[in-house]
Design a protein around this motif. Sequence first.
Motif, PDB file in Angstrom:
ATOM      1  N   TYR A  17       0.868  -1.189   0.000  1.00 16.06           N
ATOM      2  CA  TYR A  17       0.000   0.000   0.000  1.00 16.06           C
ATOM      3  C   TYR A  17       0.901   1.234   0.000  1.00 16.06           C
ATOM      4  N   VAL A  18       1.572   1.440  -1.143  1.00 10.65           N
ATOM      5  CA  VAL A  18       2.669   2.419  -1.215  1.00 10.65           C
ATOM      6  C   VAL A  18       2.196   3.852  -1.433  1.00 10.65           C
ATOM      7  N   ILE A  19       0.878   4.070  -1.526  1.00  7.67           N
ATOM      8  CA  ILE A  19       0.379   5.432  -1.768  1.00  7.67           C
ATOM      9  C   ILE A  19      -0.069   6.098  -0.466  1.00  7.67           C
ATOM     10  N   ARG A  20       0.181   5.431   0.663  1.00  2.00           N
ATOM     11  CA  ARG A  20      -0.146   6.018   1.965  1.00  2.00           C
ATOM     12  C   ARG A  20       1.021   5.772   2.922  1.00  2.00           C
ATOM     13  N   THR A  21       1.433   6.806   3.621  1.00  2.00           N
ATOM     14  CA  THR A  21       2.591   6.718   4.504  1.00  2.00           C
ATOM     15  C   THR A  21       2.297   5.829   5.715  1.00  2.00           C
ATOM     16  N   GLN A  22       3.213   4.891   5.987  1.00  2.00           N
ATOM     17  CA  GLN A  22       3.109   4.024   7.150  1.00  2.00           C
ATOM     18  C   GLN A  22       4.177   4.430   8.168  1.00  2.00           C
ATOM     19  N   PRO A  23       3.964   4.142   9.466  1.00  2.70           N
ATOM     20  CA  PRO A  23       4.984   4.494  10.460  1.00  2.70           C
ATOM     21  C   PRO A  23       6.312   3.777  10.240  1.00  2.70           C
ATOM     22  N   THR A  24       6.247   2.459   9.954  1.00  4.05           N
ATOM     23  CA  THR A  24       7.470   1.687   9.754  1.00  4.05           C
ATOM     24  C   THR A  24       7.350   0.846   8.497  1.00  4.05           C
ATOM     25  N   ASN A  25       8.468   0.248   8.098  1.00  6.31           N
ATOM     26  CA  ASN A  25       8.478  -0.587   6.898  1.00  6.31           C
ATOM     27  C   ASN A  25       7.668  -1.867   7.074  1.00  6.31           C
ATOM     28  N   ARG A  26       7.375  -2.230   8.318  1.00  9.75           N
ATOM     29  CA  ARG A  26       6.677  -3.493   8.587  1.00  9.75           C
ATOM     30  C   ARG A  26       5.180  -3.320   8.794  1.00  9.75           C
ATOM     31  N   CYS A  27       4.688  -2.092   8.780  1.00  4.54           N
ATOM     32  CA  CYS A  27       3.258  -1.845   8.988  1.00  4.54           C
ATOM     33  C   CYS A  27       2.470  -2.204   7.729  1.00  4.54           C
ATOM     34  N   LEU A  28       1.351  -2.872   7.924  1.00  6.49           N
ATOM     35  CA  LEU A  28       0.513  -3.291   6.805  1.00  6.49           C
ATOM     36  C   LEU A  28      -0.838  -2.589   6.874  1.00  6.49           C
ATOM     37  N   SER A  29      -1.484  -2.444   5.714  1.00 12.57           N
ATOM     38  CA  SER A  29      -2.830  -1.878   5.669  1.00 12.57           C
ATOM     39  C   SER A  29      -3.820  -2.883   6.235  1.00 12.57           C
ATOM     40  N   THR A  30      -5.035  -2.420   6.492  1.00 13.82           N
ATOM     41  CA  THR A  30      -6.080  -3.309   7.028  1.00 13.82           C
ATOM     42  C   THR A  30      -6.350  -4.461   6.071  1.00 13.82           C
ATOM     43  N   LEU A  31      -6.421  -4.168   4.782  1.00 20.55           N
ATOM     44  CA  LEU A  31      -6.663  -5.230   3.796  1.00 20.55           C
ATOM     45  C   LEU A  31      -5.534  -6.259   3.825  1.00 20.55           C
ATOM     46  N   GLU A  32      -4.297  -5.796   3.898  1.00 18.54           N
ATOM     47  CA  GLU A  32      -3.157  -6.721   3.907  1.00 18.54           C
ATOM     48  C   GLU A  32      -3.154  -7.588   5.161  1.00 18.54           C
ATOM     49  N   CYS A  33      -3.505  -6.992   6.304  1.00 14.22           N
ATOM     50  CA  CYS A  33      -3.608  -7.768   7.549  1.00 14.22           C
ATOM     51  C   CYS A  33      -4.683  -8.839   7.432  1.00 14.22           C
ATOM     52  N   ALA A  34      -5.834  -8.443   6.912  1.00 23.89           N
ATOM     53  CA  ALA A  34      -6.941  -9.391   6.751  1.00 23.89           C
ATOM     54  C   ALA A  34      -6.567 -10.502   5.776  1.00 23.89           C
ATOM     55  N   ALA A  35      -5.904 -10.138   4.686  1.00 26.07           N
ATOM     56  CA  ALA A  35      -5.501 -11.129   3.679  1.00 26.07           C
ATOM     57  C   ALA A  35      -4.558 -12.158   4.271  1.00 26.07           C
ATOM     58  N   ALA A  36      -3.577 -11.686   5.038  1.00 26.51           N
ATOM     59  CA  ALA A  36      -2.608 -12.601   5.659  1.00 26.51           C
ATOM     60  C   ALA A  36      -3.285 -13.477   6.711  1.00 26.51           C
ATOM     61  N   ALA A  37      -4.119 -12.867   7.552  1.00 27.29           N
ATOM     62  CA  ALA A  37      -4.785 -13.615   8.625  1.00 27.29           C
ATOM     63  C   ALA A  37      -5.749 -14.660   8.067  1.00 27.29           C
ATOM     64  N   LEU A  38      -6.545 -14.271   7.076  1.00 32.72           N
ATOM     65  CA  LEU A  38      -7.516 -15.212   6.502  1.00 32.72           C
ATOM     66  C   LEU A  38      -6.821 -16.359   5.777  1.00 32.72           C
ATOM     67  N   SER A  39      -5.713 -16.076   5.112  1.00 32.20           N
ATOM     68  CA  SER A  39      -4.999 -17.146   4.407  1.00 32.20           C
ATOM     69  C   SER A  39      -4.442 -18.166   5.396  1.00 32.20           C
TER      70      SER A  39
END
Length: 232
Positions: A144-166
């Motif tokens: 999610y490179v179009i929004r600034t994250q605090p750290t390089n390891r922070c993921l968007s809500t969609l990415e968290c959900a995608a990883a958790a559901l998988s």
Amino acid sequence: IAGTALYRPQEVCLCPFLPLHPLHISTHLYIIQHPAEESKVLRTVPLLAACLPQDKCKVKTGRRFSEERDPELSNVCRKSDTLILYPGAEAANLEEFILDSPTYPSTIIIIDGTWSQAKDIFYKNSLFRLPKQVQLKTSISSQYVIRTQPTNRCLSTLECAAAALSILEKNNYIQETLLRPLQALCSFQLQHGAQIRLSKEHLLKNGLYPKPMPKNKRKLRKMELLMNSVKI
């Protein structure tokens, strides 16, 4: 995208990147969304909701939740097979937890907002400390490179959900499918003038942070922790 409040011009429509039918999952996903997220144009939750069955993905917006205000959510939080995805010292690694858990999780809760908003929601709502707290063990960087994250390891809500559901569904195809519209969204935005947003951690470490350092001691301490790659 019908029904997601993400209506876009045809040349940048994301419909071709969505699954033809909602993904078949057994896990129930609850997104606890901070009210400030509703007004943001490039948010990821509508993309997530567009890929999942309506009865398996529920979005609840607010800052404060209680048994009186939301009996359904209260009931969900009290169930032994409900998890909440929120990192911290008390959080178990999700992949390891499901191997040892006597009850296989049926529901996962994810908080949607900035890190400070998510922290406020988690710690000021006692309901969210009832489910087992879990976190993702990942070294991948956010797409999610179009929004600034605090750290390089922070993921968007969609990415968290995608990883958790998988992980919960034991199906990597779920993660690939959910990430596809996010990748398309970022690609379209970059083609139309958006810039790649590097994390605050990266900017601080490389002397590229565009704003003056804060005078507030607490905020300054957070900046120093980011520069030293300390988990905050």
